[in-house]
Design an enzyme around this catalytic site. Structure first.
Site, PDB file in Angstrom:
ATOM      1  CG  HIS A   1      -1.997  -1.038   1.168  1.00  0.00           C
ATOM      2  ND1 HIS A   1      -2.967  -1.070   0.201  1.00  0.00           N
ATOM      3  CD2 HIS A   1      -2.234  -2.114   1.965  1.00  0.00           C
ATOM      4  CE1 HIS A   1      -3.774  -2.099   0.402  1.00  0.00           C
ATOM      5  NE2 HIS A   1      -3.345  -2.751   1.462  1.00  0.00           N
TER       6      HIS A   1
ATOM      7  NE  ARG B   1       1.810  -4.591   3.787  1.00  0.00           N
ATOM      8  CZ  ARG B   1       0.689  -4.051   4.280  1.00  0.00           C
ATOM      9  NH1 ARG B   1      -0.102  -4.796   5.049  1.00  0.00           N
ATOM     10  NH2 ARG B   1       0.375  -2.804   4.042  1.00  0.00           N
TER      11      ARG B   1
ATOM     12  CG  ASP C   1      17.655 -13.198  -5.552  1.00  0.00           C
ATOM     13  OD1 ASP C   1      17.892 -14.079  -4.699  1.00  0.00           O
ATOM     14  OD2 ASP C   1      17.322 -13.467  -6.732  1.00  0.00           O
TER      15      ASP C   1
ATOM     16  CD  GLU D   1      -4.631  -8.913   4.543  1.00  0.00           C
ATOM     17  OE1 GLU D   1      -4.843  -7.697   4.593  1.00  0.00           O
ATOM     18  OE2 GLU D   1      -3.637  -9.407   3.957  1.00  0.00           O
TER      19      GLU D   1
ATOM     20  CG  ASP E   1      -7.270  -5.458   4.368  1.00  0.00           C
ATOM     21  OD1 ASP E   1      -8.068  -5.090   3.496  1.00  0.00           O
ATOM     22  OD2 ASP E   1      -6.071  -5.147   4.371  1.00  0.00           O
TER      23      ASP E   1
END
Length: 253
Positions: free
Chosen positions: A48, A73, A87, A151, A177
């Site tokens: 977000h 996240r 990576d 969520e 959520d």
């Protein structure tokens, strides 16, 4: 060169409280300011926020001299996204919208090299210190931390099954959520939902995993900590900035 120790992973496994701050401003300069404040962990959000791989890389580099542990996240439970952030050197990932044991298992598999999983192998990445960490491919998973986000009510109902997946280090409750999935869109502290979050935290800890949540309301922070939450985000950089400048202006207008 030795495989870097993931102090956050080991702290939550030991049940120690780790205080965090959400970062959505998508700036390495902002992250450097936050990292120097002393939070145990900083969440670098790509779900977000307008963050992308290259900007997160610069934020990981900004965190590197400090003790605050960066958690990325990813935008979705996607093996390609997960591979690329690993990576780039992220050792801890928060994977959103994990609904059941199968999705939790897929998230873990994306962080493991074969035969344990499906992560693609590359030798000279930032994660390997550009090929300087001997045996990285065989040992990387030992210091990677996989956090899955529940969520929805369906996900909360499946907490025990999700926690049973080997390689899941912690379960994070997404309060906004979860509220929305229960018909309380736009709320994060509804009295009908807060007890459900507390119960979910207790169930996660009973299942032997670390429990996490985000809230900027101090009373909720204290309640969730009392329930056993042990990686707790207590605010977000965007909110701190927005409310702080409003309060400053209000003094003079």
């Amino acid at each position: 060169m030795e495989l870097p120790r993931n102090h956050f992973k080991h702290a939550i496994a030991a049940g120690k409280q780790q205080i965090g701050l959400w970062s959505s401003l998508s700036s390495n300069y902002t992250v450097e300011v936050i990292a120097g404040a002393g939070f145990d962990w900083i969440l670098l959000d790509t779900e977000h926020s307008p963050n992308d791989l290259e900007s997160v890389l610069s934020q990981l580099q900004a965190c590197a001299p400090y003790d605050s542990h960066p958690i990325v996240r990813v935008a979705w439970n996607d093996a390609v996204l997960i591979k690329r952030y690993l990576d780039a050197g992220a050792q801890s990932l928060l994977i959103p919208f994990v609904q059941n044991a199968q999705e939790a298992s897929a998230a873990v598999a994306a962080t493991r090299y074969p035969p344990l999983g499906i992560r693609g192998v590359a030798g000279t990445t930032r994660a390997t210190r550009f090929g300087r960490i001997q045996g990285y491919a065989k040992r990387a998973h030992e210091e990677l931390c996989v956090l899955v986000q529940v969520e929805t009510k369906e996900a909360v109902d499946n907490i025990e099954a999700i926690c049973a997946i080997e390689g899941v280090d912690g379960v994070f409750i997404g309060p906004a959520d979860l509220h929305a999935s229960l018909g309380y869109t736009g709320e994060t502290g509804n009295p009908a939902v807060v007890p459900m979050i507390e119960d979910a935290i207790r169930r996660i800890r009973k299942a032997g995993k670390a429990a996490g949540v985000l809230t900027s309301a101090e009373a909720e922070v204290r309640r969730y900590m009392a329930a056993g939450c042990n990686f707790t985000a207590v605010g977000a950089d965007v909110g701190v900035l927005a409310r702080g400048v409003e309060q400053l202006l209000a003094k003079y207008r």
